[in-house]
Scaffold this active site. Structure first.
Site, mmCIF file in Angstrom:
data_model
loop_
_atom_site.group_PDB
_atom_site.id
_atom_site.type_symbol
_atom_site.label_atom_id
_atom_site.label_comp_id
_atom_site.label_asym_id
_atom_site.label_seq_id
_atom_site.Cartn_x
_atom_site.Cartn_y
_atom_site.Cartn_z
ATOM 1 N N CYS A 194 -72.159 23.517 64.374
ATOM 2 C CA CYS A 194 -71.016 24.417 64.459
ATOM 3 C C CYS A 194 -71.391 25.756 63.833
ATOM 4 O O CYS A 194 -72.041 25.785 62.789
ATOM 5 C CB CYS A 194 -69.836 23.800 63.706
ATOM 6 S SG CYS A 194 -68.371 24.838 63.685
ATOM 7 N N HIS B 198 -64.251 18.990 69.798
ATOM 8 C CA HIS B 198 -64.781 19.811 68.702
ATOM 9 C C HIS B 198 -63.920 21.069 68.527
ATOM 10 O O HIS B 198 -63.537 21.422 67.412
ATOM 11 C CB HIS B 198 -66.241 20.176 69.004
ATOM 12 C CG HIS B 198 -66.894 21.025 67.961
ATOM 13 N ND1 HIS B 198 -67.943 20.585 67.189
ATOM 14 C CD2 HIS B 198 -66.650 22.300 67.545
ATOM 15 C CE1 HIS B 198 -68.308 21.544 66.347
ATOM 16 N NE2 HIS B 198 -67.540 22.607 66.553
ATOM 17 N N GLU B 199 -63.601 21.716 69.652
ATOM 18 C CA GLU B 199 -62.801 22.949 69.572
ATOM 19 C C GLU B 199 -61.346 22.658 69.215
ATOM 20 O O GLU B 199 -60.742 23.392 68.437
ATOM 21 C CB GLU B 199 -62.900 23.742 70.885
ATOM 22 C CG GLU B 199 -64.311 24.174 71.272
ATOM 23 C CD GLU B 199 -65.053 24.958 70.185
ATOM 24 O OE1 GLU B 199 -64.404 25.629 69.361
ATOM 25 O OE2 GLU B 199 -66.289 24.897 70.149
ATOM 26 N N HIS C 124 -60.914 22.422 65.555
ATOM 27 C CA HIS C 124 -60.825 23.702 64.833
ATOM 28 C C HIS C 124 -59.380 24.164 64.704
ATOM 29 O O HIS C 124 -58.986 24.723 63.678
ATOM 30 C CB HIS C 124 -61.636 24.777 65.554
ATOM 31 C CG HIS C 124 -63.096 24.775 65.221
ATOM 32 N ND1 HIS C 124 -63.571 24.920 63.938
ATOM 33 C CD2 HIS C 124 -64.189 24.653 66.011
ATOM 34 C CE1 HIS C 124 -64.900 24.892 63.952
ATOM 35 N NE2 HIS C 124 -65.300 24.720 65.190
#
Ligand code: ZN
Length: 188
Positions: free
Chosen positions: A112, A159-160, A163
């Site tokens: 990341c 993953h996004e 965030h």
């Protein structure tokens, strides 16, 4: 407003900056000029990052929070080795519709832009749902779209999405047994 690409200032927030742990907020639609500029910056950043001479660390996606902006927006751009586009969208206010119980993880683990390579304990399987269905407003299509994705694209989407919730891939690594496999885990 007319912005040349060279004018985009990209400043990535990294750990231990606590803003990465903040929950992002939904964005008003239609997008404001400020949010359109942010979207263009994300697109430029990720697409430039995979060019051989780019000054950026290579990335397949970026979320607004990684610029220190807690807004529910991320951009993903994935190409195969022959530069065919596998997935491309900039999603605004995405919501998870469903996730599979079967899991998938990258054989080398994840990385990341916000987690410096010098950060400890970032090696290990990051177990994600093998398949995910996400709905969100697409910057390109100018309407709410549904993505039903598996495998690598599903990993990047999760993953996004993480965030936006203030989560990072390192949160998912089993600290005691980082490379432990389970029956329903598919390694790619
Ligand atoms: Zn990330």
């Amino acid at each position: 407003m007319n912005h040349k690409k060279e004018e985009y200032e990209i400043n990535i927030v990294q750990l231990p900056n606590k803003i990465l742990r903040e929950k992002s907020q939904d964005v008003a639609l239609p997008l404001s000029d400020e949010d359109i500029l942010l979207a263009k910056k994300m697109i430029y950043h990720v697409e430039d990052s995979i060019k051989p001479k780019s000054k950026f660390r290579p990335a397949v996606g970026v979320a607004a929070i990684q610029y220190g902006i807690p807004k529910n927006m991320f951009y993903i751009y994935i190409e195969d080795q022959n530069h065919n586009v596998i997935f491309r969208d900039l999603l605004i206010n995405p919501k998870v519709i469903s996730k599979s119980e079967n899991l998938v993880a990258l054989k080398q683990g994840e990385g990341c832009l916000s987690v410096n390579e010098s950060e400890p304990n970032q090696e290990g399987y990051v177990k994600r749902s093998y398949r995910i269905i996400v709905e969100g407003y697409s910057y390109f299509e100018k309407k709410v779209v549904r993505h039903d994705k598996s495998n690598y694209v599903a990993i990047v989407l999760q993953h996004e999405l993480d965030h936006l919730e203030g989560k990072l891939f390192i949160d998912h690594i089993d600290k005691k047994h980082p490379w432990k496999k389970t029956d329903n885990l598919f390694i790619i």
